[in-house]
Design a protein around this motif. Structure first.
Motif, PDB file in Angstrom:
ATOM      1  N   LEU A 194       0.836  -1.204   0.000  1.00 48.95           N
ATOM      2  CA  LEU A 194       0.000   0.000   0.000  1.00 48.95           C
ATOM      3  C   LEU A 194       0.869   1.252   0.000  1.00 48.95           C
ATOM      4  CD1 LEU A 194      -2.674  -1.083   2.642  1.00 48.95           C
ATOM      5  CD2 LEU A 194      -2.814  -1.253   0.141  1.00 48.95           C
ATOM      6  N   SER A 195       0.281   2.358  -0.501  1.00 47.20           N
ATOM      7  CA  SER A 195       1.010   3.626  -0.581  1.00 47.20           C
ATOM      8  C   SER A 195       0.228   4.744   0.093  1.00 47.20           C
ATOM      9  CB  SER A 195       1.269   4.018  -2.047  1.00 47.20           C
ATOM     10  OG  SER A 195       2.136   3.113  -2.671  1.00 47.20           O
ATOM     11  N   ARG A 196       0.970   5.716   0.576  1.00 52.55           N
ATOM     12  CA  ARG A 196       0.390   6.938   1.126  1.00 52.55           C
ATOM     13  C   ARG A 196       0.906   8.106   0.288  1.00 52.55           C
ATOM     14  NH1 ARG A 196      -3.135   8.499   5.595  1.00 52.55           N
ATOM     15  NH2 ARG A 196      -2.900  10.756   5.718  1.00 52.55           N
ATOM     16  N   TYR A 197      -0.005   9.047  -0.083  1.00 53.03           N
ATOM     17  CA  TYR A 197       0.372  10.156  -0.944  1.00 53.03           C
ATOM     18  C   TYR A 197       0.153  11.490  -0.215  1.00 53.03           C
ATOM     19  CZ  TYR A 197       0.258   6.728  -4.744  1.00 53.03           C
ATOM     20  OH  TYR A 197       0.485   5.640  -5.546  1.00 53.03           O
ATOM     21  N   GLN A 198       0.965  12.468  -0.567  1.00 51.72           N
ATOM     22  CA  GLN A 198       0.798  13.829  -0.034  1.00 51.72           C
ATOM     23  C   GLN A 198       1.234  14.837  -1.087  1.00 51.72           C
ATOM     24  OE1 GLN A 198      -0.199  14.697   3.366  1.00 51.72           O
ATOM     25  NE2 GLN A 198      -0.491  16.660   2.353  1.00 51.72           N
ATOM     26  N   ASN A 199       0.379  15.825  -1.356  1.00 49.25           N
ATOM     27  CA  ASN A 199       0.704  16.918  -2.262  1.00 49.25           C
ATOM     28  C   ASN A 199       0.917  18.207  -1.462  1.00 49.25           C
ATOM     29  OD1 ASN A 199       0.313  15.258  -4.526  1.00 49.25           O
ATOM     30  ND2 ASN A 199      -1.877  15.689  -4.559  1.00 49.25           N
ATOM     31  N   PHE A 200       1.908  18.974  -1.834  1.00 48.15           N
ATOM     32  CA  PHE A 200       2.142  20.266  -1.195  1.00 48.15           C
ATOM     33  C   PHE A 200       2.989  21.125  -2.132  1.00 48.15           C
ATOM     34  CE2 PHE A 200       5.529  17.455   0.186  1.00 48.15           C
ATOM     35  CZ  PHE A 200       6.686  18.221   0.078  1.00 48.15           C
ATOM     36  N   ALA A 201       3.072  22.401  -1.806  1.00 43.57           N
ATOM     37  CA  ALA A 201       3.895  23.335  -2.576  1.00 43.57           C
ATOM     38  C   ALA A 201       5.060  23.806  -1.719  1.00 43.57           C
ATOM     39  CB  ALA A 201       3.068  24.530  -3.030  1.00 43.57           C
ATOM     40  N   VAL A 202       6.145  24.141  -2.367  1.00 40.81           N
ATOM     41  CA  VAL A 202       7.298  24.773  -1.716  1.00 40.81           C
ATOM     42  C   VAL A 202       7.409  26.182  -2.293  1.00 40.81           C
ATOM     43  CG1 VAL A 202       9.789  24.720  -1.375  1.00 40.81           C
ATOM     44  CG2 VAL A 202       8.478  22.584  -1.364  1.00 40.81           C
ATOM     45  N   ALA A 203       7.448  27.178  -1.424  1.00 40.88           N
ATOM     46  CA  ALA A 203       7.483  28.560  -1.886  1.00 40.88           C
ATOM     47  C   ALA A 203       8.433  29.376  -1.025  1.00 40.88           C
ATOM     48  CB  ALA A 203       6.083  29.180  -1.834  1.00 40.88           C
ATOM     49  N   THR A 204       8.986  30.428  -1.620  1.00 40.10           N
ATOM     50  CA  THR A 204       9.830  31.352  -0.859  1.00 40.10           C
ATOM     51  C   THR A 204       9.115  32.683  -0.704  1.00 40.10           C
ATOM     52  OG1 THR A 204      10.933  32.194  -2.848  1.00 40.10           O
ATOM     53  CG2 THR A 204      11.924  30.292  -1.750  1.00 40.10           C
ATOM     54  N   ARG A 205       9.505  33.422   0.295  1.00 38.61           N
ATOM     55  CA  ARG A 205       8.932  34.733   0.564  1.00 38.61           C
ATOM     56  C   ARG A 205      10.053  35.694   0.918  1.00 38.61           C
ATOM     57  NH1 ARG A 205       5.272  34.731   5.528  1.00 38.61           N
ATOM     58  NH2 ARG A 205       6.375  36.588   6.224  1.00 38.61           N
ATOM     59  N   PRO A 206       9.910  36.971   0.565  1.00 35.52           N
ATOM     60  CA  PRO A 206      10.924  37.938   0.983  1.00 35.52           C
ATOM     61  C   PRO A 206      10.991  38.002   2.500  1.00 35.52           C
ATOM     62  CG  PRO A 206       9.429  38.882  -0.641  1.00 35.52           C
ATOM     63  CD  PRO A 206       8.828  37.586  -0.199  1.00 35.52           C
ATOM     64  N   ILE A 207      12.143  38.266   3.017  1.00 34.85           N
ATOM     65  CA  ILE A 207      12.279  38.376   4.457  1.00 34.85           C
ATOM     66  C   ILE A 207      11.446  39.552   4.961  1.00 34.85           C
ATOM     67  CG2 ILE A 207      14.341  39.872   4.390  1.00 34.85           C
ATOM     68  CD1 ILE A 207      15.334  38.217   6.835  1.00 34.85           C
ATOM     69  N   TYR A 208      10.774  39.340   6.070  1.00 38.04           N
ATOM     70  CA  TYR A 208       9.940  40.319   6.782  1.00 38.04           C
ATOM     71  C   TYR A 208       8.615  40.595   6.083  1.00 38.04           C
ATOM     72  CZ  TYR A 208      14.372  41.110   9.193  1.00 38.04           C
ATOM     73  OH  TYR A 208      15.550  40.938   9.893  1.00 38.04           O
ATOM     74  N   LYS A 209       8.252  39.797   5.075  1.00 35.04           N
ATOM     75  CA  LYS A 209       6.952  39.993   4.443  1.00 35.04           C
ATOM     76  C   LYS A 209       5.848  39.699   5.452  1.00 35.04           C
ATOM     77  CE  LYS A 209       4.763  36.938   1.953  1.00 35.04           C
ATOM     78  NZ  LYS A 209       4.349  35.968   0.904  1.00 35.04           N
ATOM     79  N   ASN A 210       4.851  40.588   5.525  1.00 33.55           N
ATOM     80  CA  ASN A 210       3.710  40.399   6.425  1.00 33.55           C
ATOM     81  C   ASN A 210       4.183  40.125   7.846  1.00 33.55           C
ATOM     82  OD1 ASN A 210       2.199  40.637   4.087  1.00 33.55           O
ATOM     83  ND2 ASN A 210       2.042  38.435   3.800  1.00 33.55           N
ATOM     84  N   SER A 211       4.910  41.079   8.389  1.00 34.11           N
ATOM     85  CA  SER A 211       5.475  40.896   9.721  1.00 34.11           C
ATOM     86  C   SER A 211       5.353  42.186  10.525  1.00 34.11           C
ATOM     87  CB  SER A 211       6.942  40.466   9.632  1.00 34.11           C
ATOM     88  OG  SER A 211       7.737  41.497   9.075  1.00 34.11           O
ATOM     89  N   LEU A 212       5.733  42.115  11.787  1.00 32.55           N
ATOM     90  CA  LEU A 212       5.619  43.246  12.698  1.00 32.55           C
ATOM     91  C   LEU A 212       7.003  43.773  13.073  1.00 32.55           C
ATOM     92  CD1 LEU A 212       3.612  44.894  14.585  1.00 32.55           C
ATOM     93  CD2 LEU A 212       4.342  43.302  16.379  1.00 32.55           C
ATOM     94  N   PHE A 213       7.268  45.032  12.763  1.00 34.76           N
ATOM     95  CA  PHE A 213       8.487  45.698  13.230  1.00 34.76           C
ATOM     96  C   PHE A 213       8.178  46.433  14.532  1.00 34.76           C
ATOM     97  CE2 PHE A 213       9.683  45.347   8.729  1.00 34.76           C
ATOM     98  CZ  PHE A 213      11.009  44.939   8.849  1.00 34.76           C
ATOM     99  N   PHE A 214       9.189  46.542  15.393  1.00 32.63           N
ATOM    100  CA  PHE A 214       8.995  47.301  16.626  1.00 32.63           C
ATOM    101  C   PHE A 214      10.306  47.971  17.035  1.00 32.63           C
ATOM    102  CE2 PHE A 214      10.068  42.955  17.803  1.00 32.63           C
ATOM    103  CZ  PHE A 214      11.020  43.088  18.804  1.00 32.63           C
ATOM    104  N   LEU A 215      10.178  49.127  17.652  1.00 30.32           N
ATOM    105  CA  LEU A 215      11.318  49.853  18.230  1.00 30.32           C
ATOM    106  C   LEU A 215      11.352  49.578  19.721  1.00 30.32           C
ATOM    107  CD1 LEU A 215      10.865  53.313  16.448  1.00 30.32           C
ATOM    108  CD2 LEU A 215      12.582  51.570  15.902  1.00 30.32           C
ATOM    109  N   HIS A 216      12.541  49.221  20.217  1.00 31.63           N
ATOM    110  CA  HIS A 216      12.638  48.943  21.652  1.00 31.63           C
ATOM    111  C   HIS A 216      14.017  49.355  22.168  1.00 31.63           C
ATOM    112  CE1 HIS A 216      15.059  45.036  21.471  1.00 31.63           C
ATOM    113  NE2 HIS A 216      14.823  45.306  20.204  1.00 31.63           N
ATOM    114  N   GLY A 217      14.050  49.661  23.446  1.00 32.25           N
ATOM    115  CA  GLY A 217      15.304  50.084  24.075  1.00 32.25           C
ATOM    116  C   GLY A 217      15.200  51.492  24.611  1.00 32.25           C
ATOM    117  N   LYS A 218      16.341  52.051  25.007  1.00 34.54           N
ATOM    118  CA  LYS A 218      16.404  53.397  25.550  1.00 34.54           C
ATOM    119  C   LYS A 218      16.885  54.366  24.480  1.00 34.54           C
ATOM    120  CE  LYS A 218      17.394  51.900  30.299  1.00 34.54           C
ATOM    121  NZ  LYS A 218      18.350  51.999  31.432  1.00 34.54           N
ATOM    122  N   PRO A 219      16.467  55.641  24.545  1.00 31.40           N
ATOM    123  CA  PRO A 219      16.944  56.633  23.568  1.00 31.40           C
ATOM    124  C   PRO A 219      18.462  56.641  23.492  1.00 31.40           C
ATOM    125  CG  PRO A 219      15.176  57.549  24.896  1.00 31.40           C
ATOM    126  CD  PRO A 219      15.509  56.219  25.511  1.00 31.40           C
ATOM    127  N   GLY A 220      18.971  56.617  22.282  1.00 26.61           N
ATOM    128  CA  GLY A 220      20.413  56.551  22.060  1.00 26.61           C
ATOM    129  C   GLY A 220      20.917  55.161  21.800  1.00 26.61           C
TER     130      GLY A 220
END
Length: 624
Positions: A194-220
């Motif tokens: 017997l066999s088991r099958y699976q279909n899927f895609a492999v894809a790349t994305r630009p870094i930080y696509k659809n992501s959250l940036f934040f500023l943190h730390g002390k001034p300077g």
């Protein structure tokens, strides 16, 4: 031969007897309903008593029928009891229940997908996909054969290649390029066939696509961090810039505010997508990047976002927008810490207001953008100002926007406060926030402003209604007549601890305002004063900033406007949480609350100053 004939005769008699018995039982059933399952003989006796046939006929038919029926039943029963012909035992067979991939597949709009971030260097181009195969009776892979069929488009032709490797697939990804191909995996079990099958895609994305940036730390020593989910993995980085530019100096040490803009701009005869991630520094420096790779943008134009001014450095305090970027109807305002303001349309080339015909000597502290005007509160002169939105500068090309200047003047709205009770007059009060409630009808929405007593924690809501007729809304001329009428009421129980957290969201039809009260996120109904706590920070944290992922109601923003990001601090440490609201603006219980107080390497986050979600122009969330 004799035996064969005998058997044939017996079979014929059996068939005739069975048919006769069935007719007899059927006849009886139509006359006498059985309350218990009768024997064939009992059925015939009951039928004899009720059927119209003569008794002698019943006896002749019944005698033969009973004998032959019993013989047939015995033969059929003998065959039925041969259970070995019909019972199968599957417990002794190995089976594959599922396939588990690393990296994990996630359900996206295009189906099951394994995502990789586009490699930044040649050393990162090699990736491996591994699969685990849980089995009922086996634990190893020795009896399993793996066949990976990879297909992709090359021009108009579909290319397929086959790889046979035991439990893994190696892939090579180009540096900084979009890649996508489909994979079909066959796992064959030699012990069962017997066999088991699976279909899927492999894809790349630009870094930080659809992501959250934040500023943190002390001034300077402020750092630009990032939270990015790639497939099933969440990457929390305390220094997102250093990941790409390992040897360069941190350019965000004095940063304090973030902004994001996207849209289509004209380049020759083509329209192309542009993304502007804008970082404001306390020293007046403004830097713009394509967030998907942190590539500098607009470097050919000096002071593209914030223009030079004889009045000195412009430091943004509040930034807001209304409209839809999909049809170039998006407008932006930027209020300075010194009371000046700038505006922009579609492209973030902010402009100072027109000089000729404009009122002077103002200190703007709040703004609302209606369908026709920018409306401001001038704290210096206790008056409302307005500027007509329609102007002549180019909105399609970045160079046109950069070179243009505003023509419409800043006008006194001449709003009459005499009809308000003395306690409700905005004169002498502090304008906290301006907004319009336009989920249902943008063109008919009216400006709202929230004010606070300067010396007491009392808050008020003001609604302005335009007095202009439809025919003269676009004139933009000066007049001593009131441009707006005003209504006012006190907001009972309105208790923001940090005024900068007061905000409105156009994604909800109810007139809700959100704010932070200590460690709680509060939803306040301006119609009736009802309050609901949507989120409570962990003990010791104070919420300092809040922002929804999306401010606009852009067609392709999916449900981004229902994700609320929350920044909080405890001593020198900071944390970021995120909740999701449903369409009624209650907490969506199907979304697990996110909380980050350290990066993936265990480094604690510094005080959270600001954050900004960045997304693609035609962004859609994966189907869960």
């Amino acid at each position: 031969m004799t035996n064969n004939i005998t058997i044939l005769e017996v079979r014929k008699h059996m068939i005739r007897a069975a048919r006769t018995a069935q007719r007899a039982v059927k006849a009886v059933k139509t006359v006498v309903p059985f309350t218990e399952t009768p024997t064939p003989a009992a059925a015939i006796e009951q039928g004899m008593a009720h059927h119209s046939l003569p008794l002698s006929t019943w006896k002749r038919v019944g005698g033969k029928a009973v004998c032959l029926f019993v013989l047939a039943a015995g033969l059929f029963t003998a065959c039925y009891e041969d259970k070995g012909n019909y019972t199968y035992n599957f417990d002794s067979m190995n089976s594959i229940d599922t396939l588990i991939f690393t990296p994990a597949t996630v359900e996206m709009l295009t189906g099951q997908t394994i995502e990789f971030t586009q490699p930044l260097t040649e050393s990162e181009t090699h990736k491996r996909i591994e699969v685990q195969v849980p089995q009922t009776l086996q634990s190893g892979l020795d009896q399993l054969d793996f066949t990976w069929i990879r297909s992709y488009q090359k021009g108009k032709e579909t290319i397929s290649d086959t790889v046979k490797t035991k439990g893994y697939l190696d892939v090579e990804l180009p540096v900084g390029k979009t890649t996508r191909f489909n994979v079909r995996l066959q796992v064959y079990d030699r012990t069962t066939g017997l066999s088991r099958y699976q279909n899927f895609a492999v894809a790349t994305r630009p870094i930080y696509k659809n992501s959250l940036f934040f500023l943190h730390g002390k001034p300077g020593s402020v750092l630009l961090g990032n939270v990015e989910k790639v497939g099933a993995v969440t990457n929390v980085r305390s220094d997102a810039y250093k990941l790409i530019y390992k040897d360069e100096k941190n350019p965000f040490a004095d940063a304090y505010k973030l902004m994001f803009h996207y849209g289509l701009v004209a380049e020759g005869r083509d329209f192309v997508k542009k993304y502007n991630f804008i970082v404001f520094s306390s020293k007046g420096v403004v830097k713009t990047y394509d967030p998907f790779g942190m590539t500098p943008r607009l470097t050919a134009y000096k002071d593209f976002v914030v223009p030079m001014s004889a009045q000195g450095t412009f430091l943004p305090d509040k930034i807001g927008m209304e409209g839809d970027p999909s049809n170039q109807s998006d407008f932006y305002y930027m209020l300075g810490k010194d009371g000046r303001f700038l505006t922009a349309r579609t492209i973030p080339a902010f402009k100072t207001p027109a000089t000729e015909g404009s009122v002077a000597n103002y200190n703007v502290t709040a703004c609302a953008i209606s369908a026709n005007n920018f409306v401001f509160w001038d704290a210096r002169n206790n008056r409302f100002l307005y500027v007509n939105k329609d102007d002549g500068y180019g909105i399609w090309a970045e160079q046109q926007a950069y070179q243009s200047q505003l023509n419409n003047p800043v006008l006194d709205a001449h709003v009459d406060f005499s009809g308000l009770k003395a306690a409700l007059s905005p004169v002498g009060k502090k304008a906290v926030y301006g907004f319009i409630q336009y989920r249902e009808n943008y063109d008919k929405a009216t400006p709202y402003f929230i004010f606070r007593d300067k010396d007491a924690p009392n808050y008020y809501l003001y609604q302005l209604t335009s007095t202009a007729a439809e025919s003269d809304k676009d004139n933009g001329g000066s007049s001593d007549e009131p441009a707006y009428t005003i209504k006012a009421k006190k907001l009972e129980g309105f208790t923001p601890s940090i005024l900068a957290t007061v905000m409105y969201n156009t994604w909800f039809s109810t007139n809700y305002v959100f704010y932070a009260d200590g460690g709680d996120v509060v939803r306040y109904n301006t119609n009736n004063g009802d309050k609901t706590v949507l989120y409570s920070a962990p003990a010791g944290y104070t919420i300092t900033c809040m922002k929804f992922r999306s401010e606009d109601n852009f067609l392709y923003s999916a449900d981004l406007g229902r994700y609320l990001t929350i920044g909080m601090n405890k001593g020198d440490n900071g944390a970021i949480a995120e909740i999701k609201l449903n369409t009624a603006s209650d907490v969506d219980e199907s979304f697990a609350t996110l909380f980050y107080d350290a990066d993936n390497d265990g480094r604690k986050l510094g005080n959270i100053l600001d954050f900004q979600f960045v997304r693609e122009y035609s962004y859609s969330l994966p189907i869960r």
